[in-house]
Design a protein around this motif. Structure first.
Motif, short mmCIF file in Angstrom:
data_model
loop_
_atom_site.label_atom_id
_atom_site.label_comp_id
_atom_site.label_asym_id
_atom_site.label_seq_id
_atom_site.Cartn_x
_atom_site.Cartn_y
_atom_site.Cartn_z
N HIS A 273 0.88 -1.19 0.00
CA HIS A 273 0.00 0.00 0.00
C HIS A 273 0.91 1.22 0.00
CE1 HIS A 273 -3.54 2.28 0.58
NE2 HIS A 273 -3.91 1.92 1.80
N LYS A 303 8.46 -16.96 -11.25
CA LYS A 303 7.42 -17.40 -10.29
C LYS A 303 8.00 -17.80 -8.94
CE LYS A 303 3.20 -17.45 -12.05
NZ LYS A 303 2.52 -16.36 -11.43
N LEU A 309 7.95 -5.60 -9.12
CA LEU A 309 8.33 -4.30 -9.64
C LEU A 309 7.52 -3.28 -8.85
CD1 LEU A 309 9.69 -2.36 -11.53
CD2 LEU A 309 8.15 -3.07 -13.34
N ARG A 315 -4.81 -2.86 -7.90
CA ARG A 315 -6.01 -3.68 -7.86
C ARG A 315 -7.09 -3.13 -8.79
NH1 ARG A 315 -8.31 -6.84 -3.95
NH2 ARG A 315 -6.30 -7.89 -4.00
N1 CMC Z 1 5.40 -6.82 -10.14
C1 CMC Z 1 5.33 -8.06 -10.70
N2 CMC Z 1 4.21 -8.76 -10.84
C2 CMC Z 1 3.08 -8.19 -10.41
C3 CMC Z 1 3.06 -6.91 -9.82
C4 CMC Z 1 4.28 -6.23 -9.71
N3 CMC Z 1 4.33 -5.00 -9.17
N4 CMC Z 1 1.81 -6.59 -9.46
C5 CMC Z 1 1.05 -7.64 -9.81
N5 CMC Z 1 1.83 -8.62 -10.39
C6 CMC Z 1 1.37 -9.90 -10.97
C7 CMC Z 1 1.13 -10.94 -9.89
O1 CMC Z 1 2.28 -11.70 -9.66
C8 CMC Z 1 0.02 -11.73 -10.50
O2 CMC Z 1 0.56 -12.56 -11.51
P1 CMC Z 1 0.00 -14.07 -11.72
O3 CMC Z 1 -1.40 -13.88 -12.22
O4 CMC Z 1 0.92 -14.68 -12.71
O5 CMC Z 1 0.05 -14.73 -10.39
C9 CMC Z 1 -0.84 -10.69 -11.23
O6 CMC Z 1 0.09 -9.63 -11.57
C10 CMC Z 1 -1.96 -10.11 -10.39
O7 CMC Z 1 -1.39 -9.62 -9.19
P2 CMC Z 1 -2.12 -9.61 -7.78
O8 CMC Z 1 -1.11 -9.55 -6.71
O9 CMC Z 1 -3.13 -10.72 -7.74
O10 CMC Z 1 -2.91 -8.25 -7.89
P3 CMC Z 1 -3.51 -7.44 -6.71
O11 CMC Z 1 -4.61 -6.62 -7.26
O12 CMC Z 1 -3.84 -8.32 -5.55
O13 CMC Z 1 -2.29 -6.51 -6.25
C11 CMC Z 1 -0.86 -4.68 -5.87
C12 CMC Z 1 -2.22 -5.15 -6.43
C13 CMC Z 1 -0.82 -3.15 -5.90
C14 CMC Z 1 -0.73 -5.11 -4.40
C15 CMC Z 1 0.29 -5.29 -6.73
O14 CMC Z 1 0.17 -4.87 -8.07
C16 CMC Z 1 1.67 -4.96 -6.17
O15 CMC Z 1 2.15 -5.65 -5.27
N6 CMC Z 1 2.33 -3.88 -6.70
C17 CMC Z 1 3.61 -3.47 -6.18
C18 CMC Z 1 3.40 -2.65 -4.92
C19 CMC Z 1 2.88 -1.26 -5.23
O16 CMC Z 1 3.39 -0.57 -6.10
N7 CMC Z 1 1.86 -0.83 -4.45
C20 CMC Z 1 1.29 0.50 -4.57
C21 CMC Z 1 -0.13 0.47 -5.05
S1 CMC Z 1 -0.71 2.11 -5.49
C22 CMC Z 1 -0.68 3.01 -4.04
C23 CMC Z 1 -1.54 2.47 -2.93
O17 CMC Z 1 -2.66 2.00 -3.18
O18 CMC Z 1 -1.11 2.51 -1.80
#
Ligand code: CMC
Length: 438
Positions: A273, A303, A309, A315
């Motif tokens: 977050h 994996k 990244l 989300r």
């Molecule tokens: N780097 C690499 N792979 C990723 C990333 C990333 N940053 N984000 C998502 N993925 C992949 C993930 O591995 C999964 O792949 P697979 O389907 O093969 O298993 C797919 O994309 C879907 O990811 P998810 O974790 O199920 O998606 P989510 O909606 O639960 O997560 C997130 C959203 C923001 C937590 C995630 O994208 C992430 O960890 N990003 C990096 C951290 C970040 O930048 N956070 C700030 C968000 S914006 C500010 C805020 O809201 O606070």
């Protein structure tokens, strides 16, 4: 649904394939975004719950404050686009808008700014609280403690059913947050706390409390203050994200508002977050130079490797986060103002973004830069230390938390938040005395 959401005659029919029993569930629509299936009667009628860890398909409340169109990459505060607000407005305008639903006229704005600037001082006793922390404590840890402690200081704004007291508590939180944050920073440096200055604008005042020392005069650079104000605007609210949902859930029991905001700060701290802005800088420093980008991305795509990244993916956004675009522009403005010809971290971030956006892994998963990708580079250039990045996010998000908390209290359908579960643990079994346990 509350009366304000549009009820349609549409229903969905759910069939239990084993018994053949069907039930009709009403469908409701908001002013934008997907329709929702109203499942509130589901348990009573079927004895079943819905199962949705991480709330990927669940609307937890009805709200009129912020709207995200994740596919279009659009963010609206009370219907106004973040791009237009960032271009023409300022943080105080946004705070008024988020709290009251409309942009203020000249008179309303002057009154609001006066109210906020006259609530910026902290109870003097609170300064002693800081001295209980180690100087090297993470400032987010200090924020959780000090903001939670506000509930012990401001007894006259604790009746959450009184709109006037709620308003006073809201002003106090928005006004005092920069003071609390700057004090956390000054404490870590061992420098004296700087009192707020009412003649300064919100962002200027924050920078003054962060960077001034009593021994000499300090002039806030207007370009940097504008960039800081824009960072505040871009982070002000983001509908039902994790920390906002935390504030709502904590508040749903009727808990003290300052304590609810402290809960929101604790949630924001996580690297998935608000902690991501700090993590992006760590990541860029770890990558070091452009030639290491392909090797780093290989790890991200593996994996069996947990590396992500940071500053990429969201989300809700399955397109560019509109805030990231404004951040990138602001980043160039700040670096120009500071006369930085080449900022290696910015160069690296832009190259990382370029390569990632061409890569199938990111394209297939619709992963784009989010707000955190560029914000850290700007804050670093302004002189804000890494450990304060998420604190600044918390300062900005306070208005969103407060607006959402107020909306929840006023919602006639408001109930204590109490999710159910899919239990997969042991069934009832006889107690095992100590001597029989292995
Ligand atoms: N780097 C690499 N792979 C990723 C990333 C990333 N940053 N984000 C998502 N993925 C992949 C993930 O591995 C999964 O792949 P697979 O389907 O093969 O298993 C797919 O994309 C879907 O990811 P998810 O974790 O199920 O998606 P989510 O909606 O639960 O997560 C997130 C959203 C923001 C937590 C995630 O994208 C992430 O960890 N990003 C990096 C951290 C970040 O930048 N956070 C700030 C968000 S914006 C500010 C805020 O809201 O606070």
């Amino acid at each position: 649904m509350a009366e304000r959401s549009a009820r349609s005659n549409q229903t969905v029919t759910l069939t239990d394939d084993s018994s053949g029993k069907t039930i009709k569930l009403p469908v409701a629509g908001g002013s934008a975004g997907p329709q929702v299936i109203d499942v509130r009667k589901l348990y009573a009628e079927t004895g079943m719950f819905t199962f949705d860890p991480g709330f990927t398909s669940t609307a937890s409340c009805e709200s009129r404050i912020t709207f995200i169109d994740g596919d279009a990459g659009e963010l609206l505060y009370r219907g106004y686009s973040i791009d237009e607000l960032a271009e023409h407005s300022d943080f105080m305008d946004c705070c008024y808008l988020l709290l009251n639903g409309e942009l203020p006229n000249r008179e309303q704005k002057a009154k609001f700014e006066w109210n906020i600037s006259h609530h910026t001082m902290l109870h003097e006793q609170m300064a002693f609280l800081y001295r209980g922390f180690r100087r090297d404590a993470h400032p987010m840890a200090v924020m959780v403690g000090v903001v939670g402690a506000m509930s012990a200081f401001y007894h006259d704004s604790l009746d959450i059913n009184d709109p006037h007291q709620r308003m006073v508590a809201s002003y106090r939180m928005i006004a005092k947050m920069p003071t609390i944050a700057a004090m956390a920073y000054k404490y870590s440096l061992g420098q004296p706390f700087m009192y707020p200055r009412n003649e300064l604008k919100y962002a200027e005042n924050f920078m003054h409390m962060m960077f001034a020392v009593p021994a000499e005069s300090y002039k806030v650079n207007p370009v940097l203050a504008k960039a800081m104000d824009r960072i505040f605007m871009l982070h002000a609210d983001h509908e039902q994200n994790a920390s906002t949902s935390t504030v709502r859930l904590a508040g749903s029991s009727g808990a003290n508002p300052f304590a609810c905001i402290a809960a929101g700060i604790a949630c924001l701290w996580g690297p998935s977050h608000g902690g991501a802005n700090e993590a992006v800088l760590h990541m860029l420093q770890e990558i070091g130079s452009v030639e290491h980008v392909p090797e780093f991305l290989k790890r991200v795509k593996d994996k069996n490797d947990t590396t992500r990244l940071m500053g990429f993916g969201h989300r809700v956004y399955k397109n560019f986060d509109p805030r990231a675009k404004v951040m990138q522009r602001t980043c160039h403005e700040v670096l120009d103002e500071l006369g930085v010809k080449e900022e290696p971290l910015l160069k690296l971030a832009m190259e990382l973004e370029r390569i990632a956006l061409q890569d199938d892994y990111f394209a297939q998963r619709k992963l784009y830069p989010n707000v955190d990708f560029y914000s850290g580079i700007i804050m670093r250039a302004i002189g804000i230390p890494l450990s304060m990045f998420t604190v600044i996010f918390a300062v900005a998000r306070t208005v969103g938390w407060v607006a959402q908390w107020n909306e929840m209290i006023e919602d006639p359908n408001q109930k204590i938040g109490r999710p159910r579960q899919l239990y997969t643990g042991a069934l009832r079994r006889p107690y095992l005395p100590l001597h029989q346990r292995r």
